[in-house]
Design an enzyme around this catalytic site. Structure first.
Site, PDB file in Angstrom:
ATOM      1  N   VAL A 177      37.087  34.907  42.319  1.00 61.75           N
ATOM      2  CA  VAL A 177      37.130  34.836  40.848  1.00 61.75           C
ATOM      3  C   VAL A 177      35.789  34.359  40.299  1.00 61.75           C
ATOM      4  O   VAL A 177      35.290  34.899  39.303  1.00 61.75           O
ATOM      5  CB  VAL A 177      38.277  33.908  40.380  1.00 61.75           C
ATOM      6  CG1 VAL A 177      38.207  33.672  38.879  1.00 61.75           C
ATOM      7  CG2 VAL A 177      39.633  34.511  40.754  1.00 61.75           C
ATOM      8  N   CYS A 222      47.425  34.816  37.178  1.00 66.94           N
ATOM      9  CA  CYS A 222      47.082  36.242  37.022  1.00 66.94           C
ATOM     10  C   CYS A 222      48.286  37.108  36.650  1.00 66.94           C
ATOM     11  O   CYS A 222      48.197  37.976  35.773  1.00 66.94           O
ATOM     12  CB  CYS A 222      46.431  36.753  38.298  1.00 66.94           C
ATOM     13  SG  CYS A 222      47.160  36.113  39.814  1.00 66.94           S
ATOM     14  N   HIS A 279      47.245  43.690  40.323  1.00 68.89           N
ATOM     15  CA  HIS A 279      48.655  43.352  40.440  1.00 68.89           C
ATOM     16  C   HIS A 279      49.457  44.386  39.641  1.00 68.89           C
ATOM     17  O   HIS A 279      49.071  44.755  38.525  1.00 68.89           O
ATOM     18  CB  HIS A 279      48.950  41.977  39.844  1.00 68.89           C
ATOM     19  CG  HIS A 279      48.382  40.826  40.630  1.00 68.89           C
ATOM     20  ND1 HIS A 279      47.780  40.962  41.867  1.00 68.89           N
ATOM     21  CD2 HIS A 279      48.345  39.498  40.342  1.00 68.89           C
ATOM     22  CE1 HIS A 279      47.402  39.770  42.309  1.00 68.89           C
ATOM     23  NE2 HIS A 279      47.725  38.873  41.399  1.00 68.89           N
TER      24      HIS A 279
HETATM   25  P1  A2P Z   1      32.872  27.746  49.110  1.00 66.69           P
HETATM   26  O1  A2P Z   1      32.615  29.209  49.081  1.00 66.69           O
HETATM   27  O2  A2P Z   1      31.629  26.941  49.285  1.00 66.69           O
HETATM   28  O3  A2P Z   1      33.984  27.354  50.026  1.00 66.69           O
HETATM   29  P2  A2P Z   1      38.297  31.608  46.812  1.00 66.69           P
HETATM   30  O4  A2P Z   1      39.479  31.288  45.953  1.00 66.69           O
HETATM   31  O5  A2P Z   1      37.834  33.011  46.698  1.00 66.69           O
HETATM   32  O6  A2P Z   1      38.506  31.168  48.223  1.00 66.69           O
HETATM   33  O7  A2P Z   1      37.092  30.693  46.253  1.00 66.69           O
HETATM   34  C1  A2P Z   1      37.185  29.303  46.116  1.00 66.69           C
HETATM   35  C2  A2P Z   1      35.926  28.764  45.514  1.00 66.69           C
HETATM   36  O8  A2P Z   1      36.058  27.350  45.346  1.00 66.69           O
HETATM   37  C3  A2P Z   1      34.696  28.964  46.375  1.00 66.69           C
HETATM   38  O9  A2P Z   1      33.548  29.117  45.566  1.00 66.69           O
HETATM   39  C4  A2P Z   1      34.616  27.651  47.136  1.00 66.69           C
HETATM   40  O10 A2P Z   1      33.334  27.329  47.604  1.00 66.69           O
HETATM   41  C5  A2P Z   1      34.996  26.701  46.030  1.00 66.69           C
HETATM   42  N1  A2P Z   1      35.462  25.401  46.544  1.00 66.69           N
HETATM   43  C6  A2P Z   1      36.488  25.174  47.399  1.00 66.69           C
HETATM   44  N2  A2P Z   1      36.608  23.863  47.646  1.00 66.69           N
HETATM   45  C7  A2P Z   1      35.640  23.231  46.930  1.00 66.69           C
HETATM   46  C8  A2P Z   1      35.216  21.882  46.760  1.00 66.69           C
HETATM   47  N3  A2P Z   1      35.851  20.884  47.361  1.00 66.69           N
HETATM   48  N4  A2P Z   1      34.160  21.629  45.939  1.00 66.69           N
HETATM   49  C9  A2P Z   1      33.534  22.621  45.321  1.00 66.69           C
HETATM   50  N5  A2P Z   1      33.870  23.932  45.437  1.00 66.69           N
HETATM   51  C10 A2P Z   1      34.905  24.234  46.234  1.00 66.69           C
END
Ligand code: A2P
Length: 346
Positions: free
Chosen positions: A19, A138, A251
């Site tokens: 996203v 969504c 979806h």
């Molecule tokens: P990262 O790519 O460094 O793990 P998705 O839903 O597609 O898996 O994406 C989740 C998003 O949230 C990614 O950009 C991920 O970063 C980020 N994210 C997950 N955990 C954390 C955290 N603890 N702090 C900051 N960003 C996070």
């Protein structure tokens, strides 16, 4: 957040996710007034850079203490990150538009779909607001875009909905899992499942999100509570089933509505044609109806297969499709930012 003629300092938290990446694309495509873009993710993404308007923007680790010059922070990094970091960004002067489920049902947080209740966005900036606007789930977003014109024209009593949700709704991990499983299947290799509780390749999984004690899943219950809140119909009866299907984008939803008054498919089409963000694709004999494989990458909610319930003059069945990463998440969030920007004009 204050009106800024020269553009806003915009942060995307979760910038490397499915996203988050779409949010960056949509900000650029819609030419949202961004004076500066800040990208945040987890330490796993340190060193990454994402292109915005022809230039690479470095991805930073989400800081414990956010800077005080961010105007708008678009969050899509999961509920626990939003719960903790959202208020921290607000306390530093930002308005947070949050794509997680963390704040959606909080009474002091508006839940906004700009085609339905755009005026609520500014509640976040009022004296009683928390500085947070929640972006709905969504599946809920595309549903309420289609329900709104029907509710206005014919009144709504009950909605029965079954979803067919793509793997991108589970983020990058969901997309990777379906791709890898398909390749493994064709190469006679063992399949690994971690994003989903079962193999998703060539399979439909009738459970999304945690199990509740009442036999529903959390994903299904979001459809009930969020739909009521956005449409401001607290007594609307909603009966949901949410299913994960092995497609990458969009979806699809099979919807049954019981209206307060008699309604024909022709009258429903006329009402839906007036609705914002809706495209009618409804010529069954010519094989024209909404399909995710066609709608991927687009911004509208597509509606078709509009037909009378066989036994009830007040009820209809129809089929809706939208890109869950765009209208179901990133686009809706950016539209909320636009609604705030426009609201500050007045
Ligand atoms: P990262 O790519 O460094 O793990 P998705 O839903 O597609 O898996 O994406 C989740 C998003 O949230 C990614 O950009 C991920 O970063 C980020 N994210 C997950 N955990 C954390 C955290 N603890 N702090 C900051 N960003 C996070």
């Amino acid at each position: 957040m204050q009106k800024k003629q020269g553009g806003y300092c915009v942060a995307v938290v979760g910038a490397t996710g499915a996203v988050g990446r779409e949010m960056i694309k949509v900000l650029e495509e819609r030419d949202f007034p961004v004076a500066e873009l800040r990208l945040y993710a987890s330490p796993r993404s340190l060193g990454e850079s994402i292109e915005f308007k022809g230039k690479g923007v470095a991805v930073d680790v989400l800081p414990e203490d956010p800077p005080d010059d961010i105007d708008i922070a678009l969050f899509s990094a999961g509920s626990s990150v939003s719960k903790k970091a959202g208020p921290a960004f607000v306390s530093q002067g930002a308005v947070v538009i949050d794509n997680s489920s963390a704040w959606r049902m909080d009474r002091g947080v508006p839940l906004v779909v700009p085609e339905v209740n755009p005026d609520r966005a500014l509640d976040a900036l009022s004296a009683t607001g928390k500085g947070i606007v929640a972006n709905p789930n969504c599946s809920t977003i595309q549903l309420v875009v289609a329900l709104k014109p029907l509710a206005d024209a014919f009144g709504l009593e009950r909605v029965v909905i079954s979803t067919y949700q793509s793997v991108s709704g589970a983020g990058q991990a969901g997309i990777k899992e379906l791709s890898e499983q398909v390749v493994s299947l064709f190469n006679n290799r063992d399949l690994n499942s971690s994003a989903f509780p079962h193999t998703i390749a060539f399979n439909c999984i009738p459970a999304i999100g945690a199990a509740r004690d009442d036999g529903y899943t959390e994903e299904e219950w979001k459809l009930v509570t969020e739909t009521r809140k956005i449409l401001a119909l607290p007594d609307l009866r909603v009966s949901p089933t949410a299913v994960r299907v092995p497609v990458f984008a969009c979806h699809s939803e099979s919807v049954h509505v019981q209206c307060s008054r008699k309604v024909t498919p022709k009258q429903a089409r006329a009402a839906l044609a007036q609705g914002e963000g809706l495209v009618i694709q409804d010529r069954l004999a010519e094989n024209e109806y909404p399909m995710g494989g066609v709608a991927a990458g687009t911004d509208d909610v597509f509606v078709g297969r509009i037909r009378q319930d066989p036994d009830d003059d007040c009820s209809l069945n129809f089929w809706i499709v939208a890109d869950n990463l765009r209208k179901g998440a990133a686009l809706n969030a950016v539209q909320i930012a636009e609604a705030l920007d426009e609201g500050l004009d007045q």
